[in-house]
Scaffold this motif. Structure first.
Motif, PDB file in Angstrom:
ATOM      1  N   ALA A  42       0.823  -1.212   0.000  1.00 17.38           N
ATOM      2  CA  ALA A  42       0.000   0.000   0.000  1.00 17.38           C
ATOM      3  C   ALA A  42       0.856   1.261   0.000  1.00 17.38           C
ATOM      4  O   ALA A  42       0.601   2.202  -0.773  1.00 17.38           O
ATOM      5  CB  ALA A  42      -0.933  -0.012   1.207  1.00 17.38           C
ATOM      6  N   LEU A  43       1.858   1.293   0.843  1.00 16.70           N
ATOM      7  CA  LEU A  43       2.712   2.475   0.923  1.00 16.70           C
ATOM      8  C   LEU A  43       3.508   2.679  -0.360  1.00 16.70           C
ATOM      9  O   LEU A  43       3.681   3.819  -0.824  1.00 16.70           O
ATOM     10  CB  LEU A  43       3.659   2.357   2.120  1.00 16.70           C
ATOM     11  CG  LEU A  43       3.001   2.431   3.500  1.00 16.70           C
ATOM     12  CD1 LEU A  43       4.021   2.128   4.595  1.00 16.70           C
ATOM     13  CD2 LEU A  43       2.380   3.805   3.726  1.00 16.70           C
ATOM     14  N   ALA A  44       3.976   1.600  -0.959  1.00 14.95           N
ATOM     15  CA  ALA A  44       4.735   1.713  -2.209  1.00 14.95           C
ATOM     16  C   ALA A  44       3.860   2.251  -3.329  1.00 14.95           C
ATOM     17  O   ALA A  44       4.256   3.162  -4.069  1.00 14.95           O
ATOM     18  CB  ALA A  44       5.312   0.347  -2.583  1.00 14.95           C
ATOM     19  N   VAL A  45       2.658   1.702  -3.462  1.00 11.07           N
ATOM     20  CA  VAL A  45       1.747   2.159  -4.517  1.00 11.07           C
ATOM     21  C   VAL A  45       1.424   3.632  -4.345  1.00 11.07           C
ATOM     22  O   VAL A  45       1.493   4.424  -5.298  1.00 11.07           O
ATOM     23  CB  VAL A  45       0.448   1.321  -4.516  1.00 11.07           C
ATOM     24  CG1 VAL A  45      -0.612   1.968  -5.408  1.00 11.07           C
ATOM     25  CG2 VAL A  45       0.722  -0.096  -5.000  1.00 11.07           C
ATOM     26  N   ASN A  46       1.083   4.036  -3.122  1.00 14.40           N
ATOM     27  CA  ASN A  46       0.639   5.419  -2.909  1.00 14.40           C
ATOM     28  C   ASN A  46       1.773   6.435  -3.028  1.00 14.40           C
ATOM     29  O   ASN A  46       1.535   7.600  -3.362  1.00 14.40           O
ATOM     30  CB  ASN A  46      -0.037   5.553  -1.560  1.00 14.40           C
ATOM     31  CG  ASN A  46      -1.280   6.412  -1.600  1.00 14.40           C
ATOM     32  OD1 ASN A  46      -2.295   6.118  -0.979  1.00 14.40           O
ATOM     33  ND2 ASN A  46      -1.226   7.508  -2.345  1.00 14.40           N
ATOM     34  N   HIS A  47       3.004   6.007  -2.755  1.00 14.55           N
ATOM     35  CA  HIS A  47       4.136   6.935  -2.847  1.00 14.55           C
ATOM     36  C   HIS A  47       4.788   6.952  -4.226  1.00 14.55           C
ATOM     37  O   HIS A  47       5.413   7.955  -4.595  1.00 14.55           O
ATOM     38  CB  HIS A  47       5.189   6.592  -1.791  1.00 14.55           C
ATOM     39  CG  HIS A  47       4.835   7.043  -0.418  1.00 14.55           C
ATOM     40  ND1 HIS A  47       4.216   6.235   0.496  1.00 14.55           N
ATOM     41  CD2 HIS A  47       5.001   8.243   0.204  1.00 14.55           C
ATOM     42  CE1 HIS A  47       4.022   6.903   1.630  1.00 14.55           C
ATOM     43  NE2 HIS A  47       4.484   8.124   1.476  1.00 14.55           N
ATOM     44  N   LEU A  48       4.642   5.886  -4.985  1.00 17.71           N
ATOM     45  CA  LEU A  48       5.271   5.828  -6.317  1.00 17.71           C
ATOM     46  C   LEU A  48       4.342   6.237  -7.437  1.00 17.71           C
ATOM     47  O   LEU A  48       4.778   6.687  -8.498  1.00 17.71           O
ATOM     48  CB  LEU A  48       5.779   4.408  -6.591  1.00 17.71           C
ATOM     49  CG  LEU A  48       6.923   3.915  -5.695  1.00 17.71           C
ATOM     50  CD1 LEU A  48       7.242   2.461  -6.016  1.00 17.71           C
ATOM     51  CD2 LEU A  48       8.163   4.796  -5.877  1.00 17.71           C
ATOM     52  N   LEU A  49       3.026   6.097  -7.207  1.00 12.05           N
ATOM     53  CA  LEU A  49       2.048   6.359  -8.258  1.00 12.05           C
ATOM     54  C   LEU A  49       1.034   7.417  -7.817  1.00 12.05           C
ATOM     55  O   LEU A  49       0.807   7.610  -6.635  1.00 12.05           O
ATOM     56  CB  LEU A  49       1.281   5.075  -8.604  1.00 12.05           C
ATOM     57  CG  LEU A  49       2.080   3.870  -9.079  1.00 12.05           C
ATOM     58  CD1 LEU A  49       1.175   2.663  -9.196  1.00 12.05           C
ATOM     59  CD2 LEU A  49       2.779   4.158 -10.399  1.00 12.05           C
ATOM     60  N   LEU A  50       0.448   8.070  -8.800  1.00 13.52           N
ATOM     61  CA  LEU A  50      -0.705   8.930  -8.558  1.00 13.52           C
ATOM     62  C   LEU A  50      -1.881   8.278  -9.252  1.00 13.52           C
ATOM     63  O   LEU A  50      -1.937   8.218 -10.486  1.00 13.52           O
ATOM     64  CB  LEU A  50      -0.481  10.338  -9.110  1.00 13.52           C
ATOM     65  CG  LEU A  50      -1.633  11.322  -8.891  1.00 13.52           C
ATOM     66  CD1 LEU A  50      -1.822  11.590  -7.401  1.00 13.52           C
ATOM     67  CD2 LEU A  50      -1.409  12.619  -9.646  1.00 13.52           C
ATOM     68  N   THR A  51      -2.796   7.735  -8.465  1.00 12.81           N
ATOM     69  CA  THR A  51      -3.951   7.032  -9.056  1.00 12.81           C
ATOM     70  C   THR A  51      -4.890   8.019  -9.717  1.00 12.81           C
ATOM     71  O   THR A  51      -5.041   9.161  -9.262  1.00 12.81           O
ATOM     72  CB  THR A  51      -4.693   6.222  -7.974  1.00 12.81           C
ATOM     73  OG1 THR A  51      -5.086   7.110  -6.925  1.00 12.81           O
ATOM     74  CG2 THR A  51      -3.799   5.142  -7.392  1.00 12.81           C
ATOM     75  N   ASN A  52      -5.533   7.581 -10.793  1.00 18.36           N
ATOM     76  CA  ASN A  52      -6.372   8.489 -11.585  1.00 18.36           C
ATOM     77  C   ASN A  52      -7.685   8.846 -10.909  1.00 18.36           C
ATOM     78  O   ASN A  52      -8.203   9.953 -11.097  1.00 18.36           O
ATOM     79  CB  ASN A  52      -6.660   7.869 -12.957  1.00 18.36           C
ATOM     80  CG  ASN A  52      -5.434   7.892 -13.846  1.00 18.36           C
ATOM     81  OD1 ASN A  52      -4.384   7.369 -13.484  1.00 18.36           O
ATOM     82  ND2 ASN A  52      -5.537   8.526 -15.011  1.00 18.36           N
ATOM     83  N   TRP A  53      -8.266   7.896 -10.184  1.00 20.03           N
ATOM     84  CA  TRP A  53      -9.563   8.184  -9.571  1.00 20.03           C
ATOM     85  C   TRP A  53      -9.397   8.257  -8.072  1.00 20.03           C
ATOM     86  O   TRP A  53      -8.684   7.496  -7.483  1.00 20.03           O
ATOM     87  CB  TRP A  53     -10.581   7.097  -9.923  1.00 20.03           C
ATOM     88  CG  TRP A  53     -10.772   6.887 -11.390  1.00 20.03           C
ATOM     89  CD1 TRP A  53     -10.437   5.771 -12.103  1.00 20.03           C
ATOM     90  CD2 TRP A  53     -11.366   7.767 -12.348  1.00 20.03           C
ATOM     91  NE1 TRP A  53     -10.771   5.894 -13.425  1.00 20.03           N
ATOM     92  CE2 TRP A  53     -11.352   7.123 -13.612  1.00 20.03           C
ATOM     93  CE3 TRP A  53     -11.908   9.046 -12.263  1.00 20.03           C
ATOM     94  CZ2 TRP A  53     -11.849   7.710 -14.771  1.00 20.03           C
ATOM     95  CZ3 TRP A  53     -12.410   9.627 -13.412  1.00 20.03           C
ATOM     96  CH2 TRP A  53     -12.378   8.961 -14.653  1.00 20.03           C
TER      97      TRP A  53
END
Length: 420
Positions: A409-420
């Motif tokens: 979760a932390l990796a996804v939220n810090h490495l990516l900007l989700t579209n929605w």
């Protein structure tokens, strides 16, 4: 390892297809996001919640009274979801999330007469009309839009209140899932599940999206149905049926909550609860229908609208398996461990059948071809139930897998900007 390998393969394949000028229309495929490494005000809070739950969660869940445990777990889940959203900042991560031209709030000011809106709702689903609904409104039954209209009517209009509502309702899933496990299985199994639902990686997309709200509504509906079925409380089962029925008017795909609802009734062995649930669900359908919205007409028009957009260019041959890789990110790698153990074990049917029912819903949605990409968000109401079987994991390994979930979760939220 197989789940991680699937995600890696989907990422590499998506990148290669894009290079070959056969785009999959997802920059960070299989996730619908763009690469943007960043920190934010939510970073320290997210780390604090993660460390506290991973280090203290398993011990607290083992010894605290159940009601007190639920009372602590809900705010912990809300804090986790809110902190992840705040990694993107207050405006970008929360207050502005539902205000774009594609989102529900864009249409709220134009709704001055709810009955009149329901009567003509289906006429505005198709694209390329002067009054076509925005992307998200056209893709859902009117219940989703009406939630935000009602919120506005009580004086809580705007993106901030809408975002907070989604986070608060999504947090209910963190306690609804383990409570259902406790009703249908054992107290110890439910206690094992609780830290995993509190630190659900899908919180990345639950905060903030309408689908997070849908997850909370339907998870609560299933828990109430379980309570009514196991304890013989008809009113609880009716309330559960009402929420599940309303869920079908939040998103067309939530009819696929049926496998979970049927599993709950089957495990309770009280089939009369199914009738109680229908007694709650049918009036919801009756009200929407009486005011002029036909669910089946809306669904068929949605499919037509779906293929008016980029869905036509998104290859089914890629997304039919890449969608499952996206679920690995939303539910976390532990979901693969749970499913393998659920298939192999018959000793704890309550712990095994709920995640298998969730898998059945996901497979049905996947094979339909109507969710090519973005399923890390769209399938949140199903993905969270994959964690209902975490009691199948040996106790000695649970803290490790909890840490893995948090890392994802932390990796996804810090490495990516989700579209929605």
């Amino acid at each position: 390892m197989a789940a991680v390998g699937l995600f890696a393969l989907a990422s590499i394949t998506g990148a290669v297809l894009t290079l070959l000028d056969r785009p999959v229309y997802a920059t960070a495929a299989p996730l619908f996001a763009k690469w943007l490494p960043h920190l934010g005000p939510g970073t320290p809070l997210a780390l604090l919640v993660a460390v506290l739950v991973v280090s203290r969660g398993p011990d607290l869940t083992a010894r605290l009274p159940w009601r007190r445990l639920l009372g602590l777990s809900y705010p912990a889940a809300v804090a986790w979801t809110l902190s992840l959203a705040l990694i993107d900042g207050w405006q970008r991560g929360v207050a502005g999330r539902l205000t774009s031209e594609h989102e529900y709030l864009h249409e709220v000011p134009g709704i001055t007469d709810i009955p009149a809106t329901l009567a003509v709702f289906t006429t505005r689903i198709l694209d390329f009309q002067p009054d076509s609904w925005t992307t998200h409104v056209s893709a859902h039954p009117p219940g989703a839009l009406l939630v935000f209209v009602w919120l506005d009517r009580i004086g809580l209009g705007g993106g901030a209140w809408a975002g907070l509502l989604c986070i608060l309702v999504a947090g209910l899933a963190a306690i609804a899932v383990p409570h259902t496990v406790r009703l249908l299985g054992t107290d110890s199994a439910a206690r094992a599940v609780l830290p995993f639902t509190v630190l659900f990686p899908g919180a990345v997309w639950a905060g903030v999206s309408g689908d997070g709200l849908f997850m909370g509504v339907t998870a609560t509906g299933v828990a109430l149905l379980a309570h009514g079925a196991v304890r013989g409380r008809a009113l609880a089962a009716v309330a559960g049926g009402t929420l599940l029925g309303f869920g079908c008017y939040l998103s067309y795909g939530l009819v696929l909550m049926a496998p979970l609802a049927l599993t709950v009734v089957a495990l309770s062995r009280r089939w009369s609860a199914l009738g109680w649930a229908l007694a709650g669900a049918l009036p919801v359908a009756g009200v929407f229908t009486a005011y002029g919205f036909d669910w089946f007409t809306g669904y068929h028009l949605l499919i037509e609208r779906y293929y008016q957009g980029i869905a036509t260019d998104r290859a089914y041959a890629y997304w039919v398996w890449a969608d499952l890789a996206a679920v690995v990110a939303a539910a976390g790698p532990v979901a693969a461990v749970v499913l393998r153990r659920a298939v192999l074990t018959a000793r704890r049917p309550g712990a095994a059948l709920l995640p298998l029912a969730a898998l059945a819903a996901i497979v049905a949605a996947d094979l339909s071809g109507y969710s090519k990409a973005e399923v890390e968000r769209i399938w949140l109401p199903f993905s969270v139930w994959l964690l209902s079987g975490t009691a199948l994991i040996p106790a000695v390994d649970r803290r490790f897998w909890l840490a893995v979930q948090v890392t994802v979760a932390l990796a996804v939220n810090h490495l990516l900007l989700t579209n929605w």
